[in-house]
Each structure stands twice: as C-alpha cells, then as structure tokens.
Design an enzyme around this catalytic site. Structure first.
Site, PDB file in Angstrom:
ATOM      1  N   GLN B 123      16.816  61.583  26.576  1.00 15.53           N
ATOM      2  CA  GLN B 123      17.622  62.711  27.262  1.00 15.53           C
ATOM      3  C   GLN B 123      18.791  62.507  27.205  1.00 15.53           C
ATOM      4  OE1 GLN B 123      15.993  63.980  31.259  1.00 15.53           O
ATOM      5  NE2 GLN B 123      17.873  64.301  31.870  1.00 15.53           N
ATOM      6  N   GLY B 124      19.833  62.868  26.615  1.00 15.96           N
ATOM      7  CA  GLY B 124      21.170  62.496  26.588  1.00 15.96           C
ATOM      8  C   GLY B 124      22.154  63.170  27.112  1.00 15.96           C
ATOM      9  N   SER B 126      24.096  61.934  30.553  1.00 11.25           N
ATOM     10  CA  SER B 126      25.204  61.067  31.229  1.00 11.25           C
ATOM     11  C   SER B 126      26.297  60.640  30.113  1.00 11.25           C
ATOM     12  CB  SER B 126      24.845  59.824  32.168  1.00 11.25           C
ATOM     13  OG  SER B 126      23.988  60.365  33.298  1.00 11.25           O
ATOM     14  N   SER B 158      17.667  56.725  28.719  1.00  8.81           N
ATOM     15  CA  SER B 158      16.635  55.815  29.019  1.00  8.81           C
ATOM     16  C   SER B 158      15.422  56.122  27.763  1.00  8.81           C
ATOM     17  CB  SER B 158      15.681  56.562  30.244  1.00  8.81           C
ATOM     18  OG  SER B 158      14.370  55.847  30.448  1.00  8.81           O
ATOM     19  N   GLU B 241      11.670  67.763  37.186  1.00 10.99           N
ATOM     20  CA  GLU B 241      11.976  66.448  36.959  1.00 10.99           C
ATOM     21  C   GLU B 241      11.624  65.410  38.074  1.00 10.99           C
ATOM     22  OE1 GLU B 241      16.065  64.960  36.340  1.00 10.99           O
ATOM     23  OE2 GLU B 241      15.513  63.046  35.571  1.00 10.99           O
TER      24      GLU B 241
END
Lengths: 342, 376
Positions: B123-124, B126, B158, B241
């Site tokens: 998941q891109g 930050s 991550s 989430e």
C-alpha cells in the site's frame, strides 16, 4: 455479540436523565461549604423517585420490585452520576440488593421498593465492603435514611451526617440498635456474595462514568467558549491533547461498564466478580484523572465553589474509594493471577 | 448486551480452531519477513489460510469472500492470536477498496490473486514529505492518452520488497484542492521505472521499504474508481484497517501478558511488590482494551468509524507501551544483555504511537471530530 444499549435501554436512559436533571436542578450548592444544600431529598422529590420505580428497580417481583437486569440498573446509575444527583438512590439500590441477597423477608423489601422504608448500606470503616456488624461502620449515601442493616441483620438508627468530601451524598454513623426492625438474614453462599459484590462494583463504575463524562462535556463546552489570545482555548493543541485522552478514558470506561454489567447476570459469579474488579480498578483511576483534568481545563474558575467542577471531583473520589480503589483491586488481581499455584 | 458469541459465530470459531489444530504446525514454522525463506513461508501460510476460506471473509462472495459480518474477521484475528499463529494477511482494507470502488473488469483481474494470496500487495501511501499530513502527498500521476505516468517516492511501504502489486495513492489533479486532487491506482510492481530500497528498522526488522517511481507507466484501466476519488477511498479503507485486526493485536498483547504472568508465578521472573502491582495494573488495562475493541466492532458510529478508530488506537498505544515497559523491567538485566528479541519487541512498541498516524494526530482527530473542539 450484541454490545451496546438496545432501544428500550436508550429510552430508559433518556427518561432517567430527564428526571435526574430535574431533581438536580432543585439542589443548590450555595456559595460555600456552610450553605450547601443537604443531599436529603424533600418528601416530594423522594415521592417522585419512588414513583419512577428507582428503589424497586433491581428487587425481584416477589419482593415488590421490577426485576431489572444489571445493565438496566447501570443505565440509571450512569444518569445519577451524570447529574451529580444529590439524593440517596445509589445507596438505596446497594442496600436493597444486599438485603435481597441475604434473604430478607419480602414485606421489608416491598417497603423498600415502594420508597416507604428508607435504608442505607453499612460499610466497614475503610469503605472496602459491607460491614459484618455495626461497630465502626459507616452508613453510605445515607441522606434521609431511617435505618441501616448490618450483614448480621441488626437494624440501626443513624446519626448526623459526617463531614465528607462528597457534597451530594451523606455518610452517617450507625447508632442505637433498633430491635423490632432487626431481621433474620442468612449467611450468603460464596456465589451470592461474589455476585452481590460484582453488582455493587458495577454500579460504582456506572456512577464514575456518568460523573467523568459530565465533567468532560462541560470542560469541552468551556474550551469552546472561553477565549484567550483572541481564540477559543479549545483550538490550542495542548488543550485538545488533554481532552482527547480524557475521551479515551471515558469510552474505555463505558466498554468496561458494559462488560461488567453484562457479566453480573450472565457469567459464573467468580468470573463476574473478576470482571467487576477490573472495571472498578480501571474506572477508579480514570474517573479521578479525568475530573482532575476537568479542573485544569476550566482554569481558575474550576477552583471556585460556584463552579460545578469540584462537585464532580468530590463525587469521583468517593466512588473511587468506595468498595476499593484501583490499588485495592490491583492487589487482589495480582494475588489471583501471580501467586504460585494460581 | 451480550459479549458472548452467537451460535453461528461459535460454530465458525470452532471450525477455525479445529482447522488450526490440524494445519497450523505445517505452516507456522519460520514465518516472517526478514529473509527470503521467511517471506516464502509467510506466503505459504497465507495461501493455506485463503484456500481454507479464512481470508477476507467479510468481502462479498461474488469477489471471493464469504459475505460475513466484520465480527467474523475479528474472530479470525482473535483465534490466530490465541493459537500463537502468524497473523492473517493484512489485506482486508485493500480488498474493500478494490471491491467497493473499482470497475468490474479491474475487480475481475486483481481480486482473485489478492484474496487467494497468490499475489502479494503493498500500500503506497506515506511519503518523505507526507506522513501525518498525508493529503499533502506529491507523487504525481500525469494523465496521458492511455493512462498515467507516475513520478515520486513512497516510504514506509510494508511488504514492498516482495509485493507483486501496489495500491498507490497519488496526485492526478494538481489544480484541484489537495484532498480532491488524489487518485488510487493499481500498479504492477514489475513495471519499468520502479526501484525498491529496503529500510532496516531500529529493531532489525526488514518489513518496510522505500519505493521510487521514475516515469512509471500505468494503464488507464488500473484506476480504482474515478479520478479525484483517492482521498475518499483512503478514508474508506481506514474503516477496515482497524477494527477486526485490533482483535488480533489485542490477543497478541494478551499472550505477552500471559507469558509475563506465568514467568512471575513460576518464579522465573523475580517480581517485587512494585512490579507485581504494575503487572496487575497493566493486566487491568489490557482487559479493558479487549472489551473496548469488541465493543468498537459492533457499537461504533457508522457515520464516522475512522475517528472512533483513532480513539481505539490511542487506548491500544497506552496499553502496549506500558505492557512492554513492565515486561522489560521484569526481565531486568536480561533486557540489555542476552537474547535481544524481547528488546526488539519493546522497541517496536515505541512505534505504536507513530505508525498509522501519530499519537498527536490521533488526539487531534479525537478532539476535533469526536469532541467538536475548533481547529487551530
């Protein structure tokens, strides 16, 4: 899992809140400790309380009561705390449940349910639990009560209110034994005793929750309207950070209350008592901490007698100490969890 | 009010327990992310869970889920924690983003691999310049005739080192106000122009990476939802989430607590009165946290689940950091001399108040959105 209040319980909370607010509006904290109103309700107010069924709420139907669940009783008690009600409803509920658990006769309990016999629970002098006998005991939330029963069934008249931190509830010493009112009570089983204890701890958690949430809501309202440096102080990060952590404490206490209240009626007695100790340990610390933050958020005005802030802090401290503060319950839990062979 | 399982949930839980009893031992060994072998073991574990029907169970059956309520996701997390099994794949929020916003063609292309755990996703979000201030991100996806060209940098991604696909939040509408200028793209991680660089954390963990995008071409059909919808989708993901995964995390904290309690009971960890009391106090907080997380699953404000998630995270932070502080003190000198895994876990507890929105940002969200205090 169905965690939360159902529609009936939410409606009951609203009606309890409306009556508690109305009763609380008639109580005046005065201009200082010397002219604060007594927490003893007028005959008219007590009649309204009895009419609402509050003293009868938890008593079983065969004892003239309404047979409500612990969750329902907790819904009421949260509102008592929320409005810092200066009338001995909580003391009556606690004393009635003790007498019922110890097998008091139905005619006595029917009088309590109807509001005709006004009783208060007797606690040991350290406020850790019910007093086995009257010597050294304290009648708790006893304004207007005419009798207090010790666990041995002896009935006692009550003396004047003692000086006390809490201005919304009275502590009194038991006096002369009233022989013709004394009762034959049975010794409770371990389960009865544990369940009674769990019930009482749960109600104190509910009162703490109502008290701390009332304080926090008032502090937030104050922070929205009070301006300094040309802005509401509630826009400052330092103020927001305090208030946010307080809401975490309030909501966590609510979760603990729901679990503990459900457990009293749903789980084996020892498990229910354990849940109630956890909830009471958490709420005792959180309740006082939040009320202390409320003092801070109000600033100087919160330190005046005129402000309601000290009333909440006083009530929270009394709830915290009554039937054991966080240190007391942590010590018990440490023995349960950490002793060899546990 | 009822904190116990409904019969259906109880049956699901029993089924999962029995599956774990039979299969966990074949997969649990060596799962991690600090070596190629550990990552391969993780993938085997996730595929086994998926094949058994325990991944993304709340997703609609049409997309490969089981259409079950959120509470079942929580049960999966809780039971895996209770069995000290490796966690399930953290993909529920990505799956919901795709299932709830993508067009049918994109769903059909990517959901089977995601839910079957045959493809690994990252998941891109930050960026070096956009952490707490996520909406200020600057990775740009410039529209072309047939899609987008992406340039920029992501950080704290991550699983990026081994991911097959990335759900990328990027700026497609530089002229729009910042929240409205973002879009969500599915990016194939083998596309030319992508460079990954591993980040080694203070505790030695190698889960995170930086990802650089240099003229990376993404086809138009990989846009999730519409242009400018990125922030809305990201907010929607936040709903999924937290919640169920919190049950698992709380359960894992419970395991750490139980191990410390057992150490004290057996005399392996000497504890004086002060330490015993601190351990009892944090046990109180941990129990309240688990009640609270259960309540949050079923009693949260549907209008603003993200803000109550912030509240839950603040409570988790309190409990987790105090728990590891007590556990460290119980270990005494062994915390600083000898096996350093416990110290690594303590170090990671300090990240709890940073990742996923810092403690300060979470408090600001709670103060402004839940308490209604004015913005500064």
């Amino acid at each position: 899992m169905q965690i939360g209040l159902d529609a009936d319980q939410r409606a009951f909370a609203r009606s309890c809140g409306a009556l508690a607010a109305d009763l609380a509006a008639g109580w005046d904290r005065g201009r200082g400790p010397r002219d604060v109103a007594s927490p003893e309700p007028s005959e008219k107010d007590w009649a309204r309380i009895a009419e609402a069924g509050w003293p009868a709420l938890r008593l079983r139907e065969e004892n003239g009561g309404l047979g409500a669940s612990t969750v329902d009783v907790a819904v009421l008690v949260e509102q008592l705390g929320r409005h810092a009600l200066a009338a001995p409803v909580l003391g009556t509920l606690v004393a009635a449940e003790q007498l019922q658990a110890l097998g008091a006769p139905a005619d006595t309990l029917e009088e309590v349910a109807a509001g005709e016999l006004r009783i208060a629970p007797l606690l040991d002098g350290r406020l850790l639990g019910f007093a086995p006998a009257a010597g050294g005991a304290l009648a708790w939330d006893a304004a207007g009560a005419t009798l207090a029963f010790a666990a041995d069934g002896s009935a006692h008249a009550l003396g004047d209110a003692l000086p006390a931190a809490d201005v919304t509830r009275a502590m009194r010493r038991p006096g002369a034994r009233v022989d013709d009112a004394s009762l034959e009570l049975r010794a409770p089983t371990d389960d009865d005793r544990d369940r009674l204890h769990a019930f009482v701890l749960t109600l104190l958690v509910a009162d703490l929750l109502g008290t701390m949430s009332a304080g926090l809501d008032a502090a937030v309202e104050h922070a929205r309207s009070r301006t300094q440096f040309g802005k509401p102080i509630g826009s400052f990060q330092a103020v927001q950070q305090i208030a946010a952590e307080d809401l975490v404490s309030v909501e966590a206490t609510r979760s603990a209350l729901y679990s503990s209240a459900w457990a009293v009626d749903a789980l084996p007695a020892a498990e229910a008592l354990r849940a109630a100790r956890v909830a009471k340990a958490f709420a005792s610390r959180a309740g006082v901490a939040v009320c202390e933050d409320v003092v801070q958020l109000f600033g100087g005005i919160g330190m005046t007698w005129e402000s309601p802030v000290h009333v909440w802090l006083r009530r929270a401290h009394t709830d915290r100490l009554s039937f054991g503060d966080e240190h007391h319950h942590q010590a018990v839990l440490a023995d349960l969890d950490l002793s060899a062979g546990a | 009010m009822d904190f116990s399982d409904s019969p259906d949930v109880a049956a699901f839980r029993a089924g999962l327990r029995s599956w774990l009893g039979e299969h966990l031992h074949s997969y649990a060994e060596g799962v991690g992310h600090d070596s190629a072998e550990a990552v391969a073991a993780t993938h085997r574990w996730h595929r086994a869970l998926a094949a058994a029907g325990y991944v993304a169970v709340s997703l609609d059956a049409a997309y490969g889920g089981r259409g079950l309520p959120d509470v079942y996701e929580a049960v999966v997390n809780e039971e895996l924690a209770a069995a000290a099994a490796p966690p399930p794949p953290p993909i529920g929020h990505i799956a919901h983003a795709v299932a709830d916003f993508a067009d049918p063609d994109l769903k059909a292309r990517v959901l089977p691999g995601l839910l079957g755990c045959t493809e690994s996703w990252c998941q891109g979000f930050s960026e070096p310049g956009a952490g707490s201030d996520l909406a200020g991100l600057s990775t740009a996806a410039t529209a072309t005739d047939d899609g987008f060209v992406v340039n920029g940098q992501k950080i704290w991604t991550s699983g990026a080192m081994w991911a097959d696909r990335c759900l990328l939040l990027c700026r497609t509408e530089p002229d729009q106000p910042r929240h409205r200028g973002l879009s969500m793209l599915v990016v194939d991680m083998t596309t030319p122009g992508i460079t990954r660089r591993e980040i080694t954390l203070a505790n030695g963990s190698r889960e995170f990476a930086e990802v650089f995008f240099d003229d990376v071409r993404v086809p138009a059909e990989n846009l999730v939802g519409e242009r400018g919808q990125g922030w809305k989708i990201a907010q929607h993901m936040l709903t999924y989430e937290r919640g169920p995964a919190d049950m698992g995390w709380t359960g894992r904290l419970g395991n750490v607590l139980a191990a410390a309690q057992e150490g004290v009971r057996s005399g392996r960890l000497p504890a004086d009165d002060v330490l015993r009391r601190r351990l009892a106090a944090v046990a109180v907080d941990a129990q309240v946290l688990s009640w609270h997380v259960a309540r949050s699953l079923v009693d949260r404000d549907p209008a603003d689940p993200g803000s109550s998630g912030s509240l839950d995270k603040l409570l988790t932070t309190r409990v987790e950091q105090e728990l590891y502080a007590v556990v460290g003190d119980l270990a005494g000198a062994a915390q600083v001399v000898g096996d350093q895994r416990p110290f690594g876990e303590y170090l990671w507890s300090r990240a709890q108040s940073i990742y996923g929105g810092t403690q300060q940002i979470q408090r600001q969200i709670v103060a402004q959105r839940l308490l209604g205090l004015p913005r500064g």
